[in-house]
Design a protein around this motif. Structure first.
Motif, PDB file in Angstrom:
ATOM      1  N   TYR A  59       0.831  -1.210   0.000  1.00  0.00           N
ATOM      2  CA  TYR A  59       0.000   0.000   0.000  1.00  0.00           C
ATOM      3  C   TYR A  59       0.866   1.261   0.000  1.00  0.00           C
ATOM      4  O   TYR A  59       0.528   2.254  -0.650  1.00  0.00           O
ATOM      5  CB  TYR A  59      -0.942   0.017   1.197  1.00  0.00           C
ATOM      6  CG  TYR A  59      -2.182  -0.807   1.001  1.00  0.00           C
ATOM      7  CD1 TYR A  59      -3.103  -0.503   0.008  1.00  0.00           C
ATOM      8  CD2 TYR A  59      -2.436  -1.902   1.806  1.00  0.00           C
ATOM      9  CE1 TYR A  59      -4.229  -1.260  -0.175  1.00  0.00           C
ATOM     10  CE2 TYR A  59      -3.571  -2.671   1.635  1.00  0.00           C
ATOM     11  CZ  TYR A  59      -4.467  -2.342   0.641  1.00  0.00           C
ATOM     12  OH  TYR A  59      -5.587  -3.101   0.463  1.00  0.00           O
ATOM     13  N   SER A  60       1.980   1.239   0.697  1.00  0.00           N
ATOM     14  CA  SER A  60       2.869   2.407   0.723  1.00  0.00           C
ATOM     15  C   SER A  60       3.440   2.701  -0.661  1.00  0.00           C
ATOM     16  O   SER A  60       3.488   3.852  -1.091  1.00  0.00           O
ATOM     17  CB  SER A  60       4.011   2.192   1.714  1.00  0.00           C
ATOM     18  OG  SER A  60       3.518   2.040   3.003  1.00  0.00           O
ATOM     19  N   PHE A  61       3.869   1.650  -1.357  1.00  0.00           N
ATOM     20  CA  PHE A  61       4.384   1.857  -2.707  1.00  0.00           C
ATOM     21  C   PHE A  61       3.302   2.360  -3.655  1.00  0.00           C
ATOM     22  O   PHE A  61       3.555   3.225  -4.495  1.00  0.00           O
ATOM     23  CB  PHE A  61       5.006   0.573  -3.268  1.00  0.00           C
ATOM     24  CG  PHE A  61       6.413   0.358  -2.825  1.00  0.00           C
ATOM     25  CD1 PHE A  61       7.389   1.315  -3.046  1.00  0.00           C
ATOM     26  CD2 PHE A  61       6.774  -0.811  -2.186  1.00  0.00           C
ATOM     27  CE1 PHE A  61       8.686   1.125  -2.633  1.00  0.00           C
ATOM     28  CE2 PHE A  61       8.078  -1.022  -1.770  1.00  0.00           C
ATOM     29  CZ  PHE A  61       9.036  -0.048  -1.992  1.00  0.00           C
ATOM     30  N   MET A  62       2.083   1.839  -3.524  1.00  0.00           N
ATOM     31  CA  MET A  62       1.006   2.287  -4.399  1.00  0.00           C
ATOM     32  C   MET A  62       0.699   3.760  -4.185  1.00  0.00           C
ATOM     33  O   MET A  62       0.596   4.538  -5.137  1.00  0.00           O
ATOM     34  CB  MET A  62      -0.254   1.463  -4.163  1.00  0.00           C
ATOM     35  CG  MET A  62      -1.398   1.878  -5.093  1.00  0.00           C
ATOM     36  SD  MET A  62      -2.938   1.023  -4.768  1.00  0.00           S
ATOM     37  CE  MET A  62      -3.461   1.807  -3.257  1.00  0.00           C
ATOM     38  N   PHE A  63       0.569   4.176  -2.925  1.00  0.00           N
ATOM     39  CA  PHE A  63       0.237   5.567  -2.662  1.00  0.00           C
ATOM     40  C   PHE A  63       1.424   6.495  -2.917  1.00  0.00           C
ATOM     41  O   PHE A  63       1.238   7.650  -3.267  1.00  0.00           O
ATOM     42  CB  PHE A  63      -0.311   5.737  -1.250  1.00  0.00           C
ATOM     43  CG  PHE A  63      -1.721   5.271  -1.138  1.00  0.00           C
ATOM     44  CD1 PHE A  63      -2.741   5.959  -1.769  1.00  0.00           C
ATOM     45  CD2 PHE A  63      -2.042   4.131  -0.443  1.00  0.00           C
ATOM     46  CE1 PHE A  63      -4.043   5.528  -1.702  1.00  0.00           C
ATOM     47  CE2 PHE A  63      -3.339   3.686  -0.360  1.00  0.00           C
ATOM     48  CZ  PHE A  63      -4.345   4.386  -0.989  1.00  0.00           C
ATOM     49  N   ARG A  64       2.627   5.999  -2.768  1.00  0.00           N
ATOM     50  CA  ARG A  64       3.795   6.817  -3.121  1.00  0.00           C
ATOM     51  C   ARG A  64       3.818   7.061  -4.624  1.00  0.00           C
ATOM     52  O   ARG A  64       4.097   8.173  -5.082  1.00  0.00           O
ATOM     53  CB  ARG A  64       5.068   6.126  -2.673  1.00  0.00           C
ATOM     54  CG  ARG A  64       6.293   6.951  -2.925  1.00  0.00           C
ATOM     55  CD  ARG A  64       7.511   6.325  -2.323  1.00  0.00           C
ATOM     56  NE  ARG A  64       8.634   7.208  -2.540  1.00  0.00           N
ATOM     57  CZ  ARG A  64       9.864   6.810  -2.644  1.00  0.00           C
ATOM     58  NH1 ARG A  64      10.148   5.539  -2.511  1.00  0.00           N
ATOM     59  NH2 ARG A  64      10.828   7.656  -2.846  1.00  0.00           N
ATOM     60  N   HIS A  65       3.484   6.047  -5.403  1.00  0.00           N
ATOM     61  CA  HIS A  65       3.414   6.199  -6.856  1.00  0.00           C
ATOM     62  C   HIS A  65       2.314   7.190  -7.238  1.00  0.00           C
ATOM     63  O   HIS A  65       2.505   8.046  -8.100  1.00  0.00           O
ATOM     64  CB  HIS A  65       3.164   4.842  -7.511  1.00  0.00           C
ATOM     65  CG  HIS A  65       2.975   4.901  -8.982  1.00  0.00           C
ATOM     66  ND1 HIS A  65       4.013   5.193  -9.844  1.00  0.00           N
ATOM     67  CD2 HIS A  65       1.882   4.716  -9.752  1.00  0.00           C
ATOM     68  CE1 HIS A  65       3.556   5.195 -11.081  1.00  0.00           C
ATOM     69  NE2 HIS A  65       2.263   4.896 -11.044  1.00  0.00           N
ATOM     70  N   GLN A  66       1.154   7.099  -6.577  1.00  0.00           N
ATOM     71  CA  GLN A  66       0.074   8.047  -6.852  1.00  0.00           C
ATOM     72  C   GLN A  66       0.462   9.460  -6.460  1.00  0.00           C
ATOM     73  O   GLN A  66       0.108  10.421  -7.141  1.00  0.00           O
ATOM     74  CB  GLN A  66      -1.195   7.645  -6.116  1.00  0.00           C
ATOM     75  CG  GLN A  66      -1.922   6.505  -6.741  1.00  0.00           C
ATOM     76  CD  GLN A  66      -3.252   6.258  -6.070  1.00  0.00           C
ATOM     77  OE1 GLN A  66      -3.601   6.901  -5.077  1.00  0.00           O
ATOM     78  NE2 GLN A  66      -4.003   5.313  -6.606  1.00  0.00           N
ATOM     79  N   PHE A  67       1.182   9.604  -5.369  1.00  0.00           N
ATOM     80  CA  PHE A  67       1.591  10.931  -4.923  1.00  0.00           C
ATOM     81  C   PHE A  67       2.563  11.574  -5.913  1.00  0.00           C
ATOM     82  O   PHE A  67       2.481  12.762  -6.181  1.00  0.00           O
ATOM     83  CB  PHE A  67       2.213  10.856  -3.529  1.00  0.00           C
ATOM     84  CG  PHE A  67       2.545  12.196  -2.953  1.00  0.00           C
ATOM     85  CD1 PHE A  67       1.543  13.073  -2.571  1.00  0.00           C
ATOM     86  CD2 PHE A  67       3.857  12.593  -2.804  1.00  0.00           C
ATOM     87  CE1 PHE A  67       1.846  14.309  -2.044  1.00  0.00           C
ATOM     88  CE2 PHE A  67       4.173  13.831  -2.281  1.00  0.00           C
ATOM     89  CZ  PHE A  67       3.161  14.696  -1.898  1.00  0.00           C
TER      90      PHE A  67
END
Length: 116
Positions: A59-67
């Motif tokens: 989840y951290s990688f997914m939201f970091r990519h979205q950010f």
């Protein structure tokens, strides 16, 4: 909290992929710890530790990519990456007024409680 945001954004495919990977890792770690190291009861604890770490990392990688994608967009108000759908928007409205506030106020309260 990242799970709740993904749930609010209706990202079912990402959530199911992350859960599947985490469950597979939990099973492998549990069996490995129980068979190789003879950690019978502690093996389940290690399995759940790795399960939660896997979910946190994915989840951290997914939201970091979205950010990072959000930073590249010039007008953040038009960006759909961080849109969280309300409970009323997820209900199918067929005929009657399914989206009334009396029906949705408990759902909104439960959603706010999970965010805490």
């Amino acid at each position: 909290p990242l799970f709740v945001i993904a749930q609010g954004q209706l990202q079912y495919s990402s959530r199911s992929l992350f859960e599947a990977v985490a469950v597979i890792i939990r099973c492998v770690i549990t069996v490995f710890a129980a068979v190789v190291f003879q950690l019978h009861l502690v093996a389940f604890a290690w399995g759940y530790v790795f399960y939660s770490l896997t979910l946190l990392i994915t989840y951290s990688f997914m939201f970091r990519h979205q950010f990072t994608q959000l930073k590249s967009v010039s007008d953040a108000s038009e960006c759909e990456l961080w849109r969280i759908y309300s409970f009323a928007e997820t209900l199918p409205s067929q005929g009657g007024d399914v989206k009334s506030q009396e029906l949705l106020s408990p759902a909104w309260s439960f959603f706010k409680q999970t965010m805490l």
